[in-house]
Scaffold this motif. Structure first.
Motif, mmCIF file in Angstrom:
data_model
loop_
_atom_site.group_PDB
_atom_site.id
_atom_site.type_symbol
_atom_site.label_atom_id
_atom_site.label_comp_id
_atom_site.label_asym_id
_atom_site.label_seq_id
_atom_site.Cartn_x
_atom_site.Cartn_y
_atom_site.Cartn_z
ATOM 1 N N UNK A 94 58.290 27.655 -28.845
ATOM 2 C CA UNK A 94 57.946 26.251 -29.105
ATOM 3 C C UNK A 94 59.221 25.431 -29.268
ATOM 4 N N UNK A 95 59.326 24.374 -28.453
ATOM 5 C CA UNK A 95 60.463 23.447 -28.523
ATOM 6 C C UNK A 95 60.085 22.347 -29.509
ATOM 7 N N UNK A 96 60.564 22.468 -30.752
ATOM 8 C CA UNK A 96 60.199 21.503 -31.786
ATOM 9 C C UNK A 96 60.847 20.149 -31.510
ATOM 10 N N UNK A 97 62.136 20.143 -31.229
ATOM 11 C CA UNK A 97 62.857 18.951 -30.775
ATOM 12 C C UNK A 97 64.073 19.418 -29.994
ATOM 13 N N UNK A 98 64.979 18.504 -29.662
ATOM 14 C CA UNK A 98 66.131 18.873 -28.833
ATOM 15 C C UNK A 98 67.068 19.863 -29.507
ATOM 16 N N UNK A 99 66.996 19.952 -30.840
ATOM 17 C CA UNK A 99 67.917 20.824 -31.563
ATOM 18 C C UNK A 99 67.242 22.025 -32.211
ATOM 19 N N UNK A 100 65.926 22.074 -32.215
ATOM 20 C CA UNK A 100 65.228 23.111 -32.977
ATOM 21 C C UNK A 100 64.159 23.782 -32.126
ATOM 22 N N UNK A 101 64.206 25.125 -32.098
ATOM 23 C CA UNK A 101 63.236 25.912 -31.321
ATOM 24 C C UNK A 101 62.773 27.100 -32.153
#
Length: 707
Positions: free
Chosen positions: A631-638
């Motif tokens: 899951x790609x939570x945002x551009x900096x967090x997965x």
């Protein structure tokens, strides 16, 4: 006595000839001999002949003709020897034999990689035809002198040929030019001529084959084309680079690719070899390299259409003279067979080597580590200011995905009934949907209105990574120290890579335990936790426009818990695994792009074989299911979660408390936060659902540095 002899005696002795001997000559002929017109048909006295003025008359007698020719040849040879002496003095003063450019033209290495670098005193080329001197491979000075001697010989031949004015001799000379040093080694010739100020026009050597080849390519500009990583073909797993050779027509209009050529350095492998043997030979120099020069549309279609790989093209900031010199050097080397090494001497290293030839002040090739990776080459050239412009060319599947994204967006807005399943399948089908970045005849690049995908290798993190982590396994605390030579896993920052790209190689992790040796089943204080040779997964979601399969493979040494025995502890085993399954992409893709949705779920059917001295019977084989989601939570967090359900078999056992087969489920969770392009924090947590395991849980926080 002949007329020739008489005239020579006049010229040489100055004595009058008795007129009675020529009383029979008509007065008209005598008058003719005194006219200026007659002198055009009569030979010039040998004593008056100077360099560049000798002309042989077919009407003169053979003896005098041969004498004059011999004297002319002597004069020409004397002049050539004088020039050779001058060139040698200049070459010695400038120390040209050790000049970086000269050594690079001969494939002498000047890398600075230390112990494991190439031998700097021996050329990489082991082919006698690549050298004029028998000692040329070991002695750059001997090869330089042999080239200067060849210059002098050609100059003497040219002078004699001009004096002879003999059509038959000229034709013979032209026929032999294809083997001339000037025709075989035009790049060496051009560099030496410019460096020593030699006038090449004095050596009238025609090279018909070279001329035709250069006219065909018509090189005006060079660009590097990068085709992104493609795991479904192991040879292309680390991406591929080649040079695009542009003519004036394709420089004026880059879309006219039928006026361009592709210069490709690849492996000349034996297709009869099986995959394992082919891979081993490619890695160890068991095959030679192969330089291919094909029409650019043909090569580009292989990547965009067959492999479904986006392409990035970077125009190289080279002058027209540098472009010409590179292509002339390619002529010298295109038939030279060199050992091909998948990681060190490959498509990417050859591009750096060619640029190094025309840029002696730069040392591009020696700046990279031992493994030369195409994306590292792109970034290096950018750092050195050698990339003048960038162009993105989407693969056919990327264009189909863009259409699919648009249709799904409309479906979400207007309702599912307006977009039946059949319509979506038609869009995904490469057979039914022929949208492409290339025209139907394959001659022109088409301009599709699509946003650029985030796959530019200039934006990616460095491929090498080191990490330090602190964690707890059961009741024991530990510190992890690890390094990875390459490449990228699904939790790393995705910018610059193909979506869901997952490939790791040459990685090792050591674990340092804080243990109490008085307790049973305590691990040793320092352990090799993992050694990965290669591990990766290829995701081609079934609901995307990709047509490939979803699969994975691994070769590694890793620590595992043996669940066959009571209070089993971990052991280091060699492990070989393969997975095959399905994946699905979901979520909202980047607007206007051909990117797939950012979220991914997958299911694999997996098989694994492991062997090690510590486990029961020394081996185990397992089969089961691996399922998970990223899951790609945002551009900096997965985040990524996975459940493995392997069923292991050790073989039958006579022990009452030893199991020969059992389930050993493992659940894992990973979370990575990118501090910046070079730094990240990662949390890993594992739990083994097995009552015979001494330590079921393992939790770790690590700092990762990309370099």
């Amino acid at each position: 006595m002949s007329i020739h002899s008489v005239l020579n005696r006049i010229a040489l002795d100055g004595m009058p000839i008795p007129l009675i001997r020529y009383a029979r000559l008509p007065l008209a002929i005598a008058g003719l001999l005194l006219t200026a017109q007659a002198q055009a048909f009569l030979p010039t006295p040998a004593s008056l002949v100077t360099t560049g003025e000798l002309a042989l008359n077919p009407d003169t007698d053979t003896d005098t003709d041969n004498n004059a020719k011999a004297k002319a040849e002597t004069v020409a040879e004397t002049d050539a020897k004088q020039l050779l002496t001058l060139w040698r003095e200049q070459a010695q003063i400038k120390n040209l034999a050790q000049h970086t450019t000269w050594r690079r033209l001969l494939y002498f290495s000047d890398d600075k990689k230390g112990l494991f670098g190439k031998n700097k005193n021996i050329s990489t080329v082991d082919n006698a035809r690549f050298f004029l001197s028998p000692n040329g491979r070991e002695d750059s000075a001997a090869e330089l002198d042999a080239m200067l001697v060849a210059f002098a010989d050609e100059m003497a031949k040219t002078t004699n040929s001009a004096k002879a004015n003999n059509a038959k001799a000229n034709n013979a000379a032209e026929a032999s030019n294809s083997n001339s040093a000037l025709c075989r080694f035009p790049a060496r010739t051009q560099w030496l001529s410019e460096t020593l100020g030699i006038d090449n026009s004095a050596m009238q050597v025609t090279c018909p084959e070279l001329t035709a080849w250069m006219q065909k390519l018509a090189p005006e500009q060079l660009s590097m084309m990068f085709a992104q990583e493609y795991l479904d073909n192991p040879q292309s797993a680390f991406a591929h680079t080649l040079l695009r050779i542009d003519s004036k027509a394709s420089v004026a209009d880059p879309s006219q690719i039928h006026h361009a050529y592709a210069l490709n350095d690849t492996v000349d492998g034996d297709t009869k070899d099986n995959f394992v043997l082919y891979t081993i030979k490619s890695m160890t120099g068991g095959y030679n390299n192969l330089i291919e020069i094909d029409p650019y549309p043909k090569k580009l279609a292989n990547y965009l259409q067959d492999d479904e790989r986006d392409a990035w093209t970077y125009r190289l900031d080279l002058s027209p003279e540098e472009v010409e010199q590179i292509i002339l050097h390619v002529w010298e080397t295109k038939d030279v067979k060199l050992p091909y090494y998948f990681t060190t001497d490959n498509c990417a290293s050859e591009i750096l080597r060619l640029i190094d030839v025309v840029r002696p002040e730069q040392h591009l090739l020696s700046q990279l580590p031992y493994a030369v990776i195409p994306s590292d080459v792109v970034q290096l050239l950018n750092q050195e200011g050698l990339l003048a412009s960038t162009n993105y060319t989407p693969a056919d599947s990327t264009l189909r995905q863009a259409q699919l994204n648009k249709i799904k967006q409309q479906r979400d807005q207007l309702g599912y009934h307006n977009n039946p399943k059949q319509s979506l399948n038609e869009i995904k089908s490469a057979q039914l949907n022929t949208v492409s970045s290339m025209s139907a005849d394959g001659q022109t690049l088409l301009n599709h209105q699509i946003a650029v995908s985030d796959t530019n290798p200039l934006n990616r993190h460095s491929l090498q990574m080191g990490h330090i982590g602190i964690g707890q396994r059961g009741d024991n605390n530990y510190i992890d120290l690890g390094v990875r030579a390459g490449y990228h896993d699904t939790l790393d920052s995705p910018s610059g890579f193909p979506q869901f790209f997952d490939l790791e190689g040459a990685a090792a992790t050591f674990r340092l335990y804080d243990t109490d040796n008085d307790k049973a089943n305590q691990p040793k204080s320092v352990l090799l936790q993992n050694l990965t040779v290669i591990k990766g997964r290829s995701f081609n979601p079934v609901n995307s426009a990709k047509k490939g399969k979803t699969w994975g493979a691994s070769i590694e040494a890793t620590r595992v818990n043996d669940g066959s025995q009571q209070d089993g502890s971990d052991h280091l085993v060699g492990s070989l695994g393969y997975e095959s399954g399905w994946s699905w992409a979901f979520g909202t893709p980047s607007a206007g792009t051909g990117e797939m949705p950012p979220q991914l779920c997958y299911t694999f059917l997996a098989g694994t074989a492991q062997t090690g001295r510590g486990i029961n019977k020394g081996f185990r084989v397992g089969a089961g299911v691996n399922a998970g989601c990223r899951y790609q939570i945002n551009n900096q967090l997965r985040a990524q979660a996975e459940l493995q359900l392997p069923y292991w078999y050790h073989g039958s056992s006579d022990g009452s408390n030893v199991r020969g087969h059992y389930w050993q489920p493992i659940s894992s969770l990973g979370l990575q936060y990118d501090i910046d392009k070079k730094q990240a924090l990662r949390i890993n947590a594992n739990y083994e659902w097995q009552d015979r395991i001494d330590a079921n849980d393992d939790v770790q926080l690590s700092y990762r540095r990309y370099f």
